[in-house]
Enzyme design. Structure first.
Site, PDB file in Angstrom:
ATOM      1  N   ASP A  49      34.569  41.880  50.153  1.00 46.60           N
ATOM      2  CA  ASP A  49      33.785  40.913  49.392  1.00 46.60           C
ATOM      3  C   ASP A  49      32.336  40.997  49.880  1.00 46.60           C
ATOM      4  OD1 ASP A  49      33.181  38.910  47.622  1.00 46.60           O
ATOM      5  OD2 ASP A  49      34.018  37.289  48.834  1.00 46.60           O
ATOM      6  N   GLU A  60      29.640  42.274  37.964  1.00 47.24           N
ATOM      7  CA  GLU A  60      29.670  41.031  37.198  1.00 47.24           C
ATOM      8  C   GLU A  60      28.745  41.030  35.982  1.00 47.24           C
ATOM      9  OE1 GLU A  60      30.267  36.396  38.352  1.00 47.24           O
ATOM     10  OE2 GLU A  60      30.545  38.080  39.705  1.00 47.24           O
ATOM     11  N   LYS A 100      33.556  42.083  35.760  1.00 48.59           N
ATOM     12  CA  LYS A 100      33.832  40.748  36.281  1.00 48.59           C
ATOM     13  C   LYS A 100      33.253  39.696  35.336  1.00 48.59           C
ATOM     14  CE  LYS A 100      33.906  38.894  41.003  1.00 48.59           C
ATOM     15  NZ  LYS A 100      33.229  39.032  42.315  1.00 48.59           N
ATOM     16  N   THR A 152      36.961  35.941  37.261  1.00 51.79           N
ATOM     17  CA  THR A 152      36.582  35.253  38.484  1.00 51.79           C
ATOM     18  C   THR A 152      36.355  33.762  38.226  1.00 51.79           C
ATOM     19  OG1 THR A 152      35.083  35.377  40.387  1.00 51.79           O
ATOM     20  CG2 THR A 152      34.117  35.713  38.190  1.00 51.79           C
ATOM     21  N   PHE A 169      40.294  31.319  43.463  1.00 55.24           N
ATOM     22  CA  PHE A 169      39.505  31.012  44.647  1.00 55.24           C
ATOM     23  C   PHE A 169      40.273  30.082  45.579  1.00 55.24           C
ATOM     24  CE2 PHE A 169      34.802  31.947  43.610  1.00 55.24           C
ATOM     25  CZ  PHE A 169      35.142  33.147  43.024  1.00 55.24           C
TER      26      PHE A 169
END
Length: 319
Positions: free
Chosen positions: A17, A96, A132, A156, A178
């Site tokens: 990450d 993303e 993403k 996400t 998450f």
């Protein structure tokens, strides 16, 4: 002596990450994920400066409005950095779509196509990339279109069972529920501290894995947003876990065995009826935590994107 990171690899695919190339080289993850916040950090990393200068010089030479250049530069840099990361990992790089497009399906699809085209110019094929998208109704619909085109997606900012189910219905390749941000909300709301097994974020991700098993969905679950190694280890066995460099280091230097805490055994039971848009919006609305954290997450990513665009514009002005 076995350390926790090596032991964890026996049960879950570990994912970086971060955009930090040195950390990726050191911990040798299978995949890597990026987002606007991580790109903002990477913008000042020494290992990227030559690449950034080259990309910005090319953009400046193309001419055009400075703000439009800055917006385009974010995508160019995200892909250029992602292409460097792709040289270091055997798996995929998540890149993303701008958070400001989170409620626009058509614009999200167009942006995904642009990102894939940029990757292909860097000789990175689409099967090495995950697009993403925020797990809004519109983001999930965009992913449904892209998946049918052979462009795999990572959904996400996933905080609710409703979001997860809509992603399964749409045939999304991967979801990132998450952990830490869920736990943060419940700590603030209740004033309680949690053990790894009572942690609301851990329980949420375990529940998402259970839904995948029950419906025998092909969607990959990747736990994300960890605050400590206890949360990571409590999800050993989750198909993928995306981990920050600080937690990688702690796991890599802590001796110990790791037992699987999540068992992925798809039973192939009956699947629920696919959610309609009203079903999705009502179900997500009923989860106060998920509502708060999704909206906050989109705002934070959008703010970091704007800050990155400002820094790029300033740097373009000096070229």
């Amino acid at each position: 002596m076995t350390h926790q990171l090596d032991a964890l690899r026996q049960h879950s695919v570990v994912v970086a990450d971060t955009g930090d190339l040195e950390a990726i080289k050191r911990y040798q993850p299978h995949d890597a994920t990026t987002n606007p916040s991580l790109l903002l950090k990477a913008f000042d990393m020494p290992g990227y400066q030559a690449l950034i200068d080259a990309e910005l010089a090319a953009i400046r030479a193309e001419g055009g409005d400075r703000q439009a250049q800055a917006e385009h530069a974010v995508d160019r840099l995200a892909v250029a950095m992602g292409s460097e990361i792709a040289k270091l990992v055997p798996g995929r790089v998540s890149t993303e779509v701008a958070a400001r497009l989170s409620f626009d399906t058509e614009a999200s699809v167009r942006k995904a196509h642009e990102l894939i085209e940029l990757y292909e110019r860097h000789s990175v094929s689409r099967d090495r990339v995950l697009i993403k998208l925020a797990a809004t109704w519109e983001g999930i619909r965009a992913a449904e279109v892209l998946e049918k085109e052979g462009i795999n997606c990572n959904l996400t900012l996933l905080f609710s069972d409703t979001q997860a189910q809509a992603c399964f219905d749409a045939g999304v390749f991967l979801v990132s529920p998450f952990v830490g941000r869920v736990t943060d909300w419940y700590k603030q709301a209740t004033g309680q501290d949690f053990t790894p097994d009572t942690d609301p974020g851990v329980q949420f991700v375990r529940g998402v894995c259970h839904r995948v098993n029950q419906g025998a969905y092909h969607t990959v679950v990747m736990g994300a947003s960890f605050r400590n190694t206890g949360q990571v280890l409590a999800l050993a066995g989750c198909p993928r876990l995306t981990i920050s460099p600080a937690l990688f280091e702690e796991l890599a230097t802590t001796p110990g065995e790791v037992k699987p805490r999540v068992l992925m055994a798809r039973s192939g039971g009956p699947r629920p009826t696919p959610l309609t848009e009203p079903d999705f919006r009502w179900g997500h609305n009923q989860d106060a935590m998920a509502n708060d954290k999704l909206a906050e997450g989109i705002r934070r990513f959008a703010d970091d994107q704007e800050r990155l665009e400002e820094q790029i514009a300033d740097r373009l002005a000096t070229l």
